[in-house]
Design a protein around this motif. Structure first.
Motif, PDB file in Angstrom:
ATOM      1  N   LYS A 168       0.769  -1.136   0.043  1.00  0.00           N
ATOM      2  CA  LYS A 168      -0.199   0.092   0.116  1.00  0.00           C
ATOM      3  C   LYS A 168       0.893   0.966   0.070  1.00  0.00           C
ATOM      4  O   LYS A 168       0.480   2.533  -0.633  1.00  0.00           O
ATOM      5  N   LYS A 211       1.108   4.438  -2.914  1.00  0.00           N
ATOM      6  CA  LYS A 211       0.951   5.807  -2.637  1.00  0.00           C
ATOM      7  C   LYS A 211       1.990   6.406  -3.350  1.00  0.00           C
ATOM      8  O   LYS A 211       1.682   7.666  -3.775  1.00  0.00           O
ATOM      9  N   GLU A 254       0.984   6.659  -6.950  1.00  0.00           N
ATOM     10  CA  GLU A 254      -0.099   7.394  -7.055  1.00  0.00           C
ATOM     11  C   GLU A 254       0.204   8.880  -7.124  1.00  0.00           C
ATOM     12  O   GLU A 254      -0.119   9.609  -7.999  1.00  0.00           O
ATOM     13  N   TYR A 255       1.132   9.324  -6.336  1.00  0.00           N
ATOM     14  CA  TYR A 255       1.687  10.757  -6.435  1.00  0.00           C
ATOM     15  C   TYR A 255       2.345  11.019  -7.632  1.00  0.00           C
ATOM     16  O   TYR A 255       2.131  12.119  -8.074  1.00  0.00           O
TER      17      TYR A 255
END
Length: 490
Positions: free
Chosen positions: A104, A108, A111-112
């Motif tokens: 996870k 992140k 995703e950034y």
């Protein structure tokens, strides 16, 4: 890892140029897969110019290759701190997170990158792939909660599996492993053939039933005049495993062995290694021993190839059964009450006793701290005291920690594995902490020797045999590893 990262103020042009030169030299070592040398030079470059994000990102990938996931993570984070727009640093950190099973957190980072670079197709693809892995793991967890009471070993119907007429491989005799079976199996595997699934499942079910009855710490008695052999990591290098038996004789009641974890992953003949070792375990239960390593775990198997290999050669159900079996592997062995053998190392606390190890409830995936975790993950260090682990899991322990533990428990020395050594072994902490690593030319790249230890029961003095890698069929290491993870680590 000294890096003088806190230096502030201007850096001279001379230092900038010297640092770039060191980085270029380090890159050459990296290309030659000489990662320790590369790390040393990247560190020197950082000392000259601690404000260059590229140096940290490059050192991060070199640490990833050496499985120093903790160092890789902190280097990638430092690179991001220095340059928020440096995409590669986010990828490095994501790879480190994935290596530690923190999917996870990896997601992140992807995703950034997709937010700050919405038109970057590569970032989008990596985000999508990582998201698939996170969802798949969440799905598997949900199923396992729903099926908590389902025991895979108990759900296998061996009677429903037929042996086809065209199968001409080794066969269990009345469902039992015999010496004839194991010797035929080893030859069969050398020819790159596959054991019938019915026999494979039977071996796993029988090994699990045996291991469930064993304590977490096994006491081994070696008679005074008897020989005993300890081997370190094998990592799916089947042909090198065969070479150990060639050099040191097949396991038997008069030639006992202990294999000290990490039988699988990385090397692409892990299935062959584990079924050979489990067969010997069933054949000589009181003269053939196996410890759990940090790679006999779900997260490692998912990333480094074993799950992929089992699913490819057999089924994903068998991969799940392996996870069930590995949970029951013992965590340590004590030889004649004087030598403790574990895969990783010692503990973050000084008060651990052999009884504490015996009491560990091991039927699970290793937690992120505590006795079980440290037995599988810790490493020795030359400095006194303790330090956070370079791997991001477990701890690093000095000679004083080893001494205190040995005195408290009336032991002479410890043997552990877990780390590649150029000579196949290393004697540290004034001879009281010995590392043995039995996979030569690890991953076909490291150029190291392999080694095993022999001793007799009387004095338990370690003798080292070293050997080079032998040829193997043209299947590359990590052939079954998660392809997305492989891509990230390029």
């Amino acid at each position: 890892m000294a890096s003088n990262e806190e230096i502030t103020g201007p850096i001279s042009q001379e230092d900038i140029e010297a640092a770039d030169k060191l980085k270029n030299e380090a890159n050459e070592y990296f290309k030659k897969q000489s990662y320790n040398n590369a790390i040393e030079l990247y560190s020197k470059a950082i000392e000259k110019n601690p404000k260059n994000a590229v140096f940290f990102a490059n050192r991060s990938i070199a640490n990833l290759r050496l499985e120093n996931f903790g160092y890789a993570l902190s280097d990638a984070s430092k690179a991001i701190e220095l340059d928020r727009s440096y995409t590669k640093a986010y990828y490095r950190r994501a790879a480190a997170y994935m290596s530690l099973g923190k999917y996870k957190l990896a997601l992140k980072d992807f995703e950034y990158v997709t937010k700050v670079r919405p038109n970057d197709q590569d970032a989008k693809m990596k985000y999508t792939e990582c998201n698939k892995i996170v969802k798949k793991i969440a799905f598997e967890k949900a199923i396992s909660v729903d099926k908590k009471e389902v025991n895979i070993a108990d759900s296998i119907n061996l009677d429903a599996m037929t042996i086809e007429d065209e199968y001409v491989g080794p066969a269990l005799e009345d469902g039992v492993v015999t010496l004839k079976f194991v010797t035929e199996l080893m030859e069969f595997y050398k020819q790159q053939k596959k054991l019938h699934k019915k026999y494979a499942y039977k071996i796993l079910i029988d090994v699990k039933a045996y291991l469930q009855k064993q304590p977490s710490l096994i006491d081994i008695k070696v008679p005074d005049d008897a020989k005993f052999t300890v081997c370190g990591d094998i990592h799916g290098q089947y042909y090198d495993l065969m070479n150990i038996f060639q050099l040191n004789g097949l396991p038997s009641e008069t030639n006992p062995y202990l294999f000290n974890g990490d039988f699988v992953d990385r090397g692409s003949f892990s299935v062959e290694c584990i079924f050979t070792l489990f067969s010997f375990k069933l054949l000589y239960p009181n003269h053939f021993y196996m410890s759990r390593g940090n790679h006999e775990t779900l997260d490692m198997n998912r990333m480094y190839g074993f799950r992929g290999e089992v699913s490819s050669k057999y089924t994903s159900q068998m991969a799940d059964l392996f996870t069930e079996v590995y949970n029951w592997l013992p965590l340590a062995h004590c030889i004649n009450g004087r030598v403790l053998v574990m895969h990783g190392g010692l503990f973050s606390k000084d008060d651990v006793t052999l009884d504490d190890i015996r009491k560990v409830d091991r039927n699970k995936q290793p937690p992120e701290d505590g006795i079980m975790c440290e037995l599988l993950w810790s490493d020795p260090q030359p400095m006194i005291g303790r330090a956070p682990s370079k791997r991001g899991v477990g701890c690093q322990f000095g000679p004083d920690v080893t001494n205190t533990f040995l005195q408290r428990n009336g032991l002479d020395y410890v043997i552990r594995s877990h780390e590649v050594k150029n000579d196949g072994y290393e004697i540290a902490h004034d001879g009281k902490c010995i590392t043995v690593f039995s996979a030569p030319n690890y991953c076909d790249t490291m150029g190291n020797l392999g080694a095993f230890i022999t001793m007799n029961g009387k004095d338990l003095k370690p003798n080292f045999t070293t050997y080079e890698a032998v040829p193997h069929p043209d299947v590359k290491p990590m052939a079954y590893a998660n392809s997305f993870f492989n891509m990230l680590c390029q």
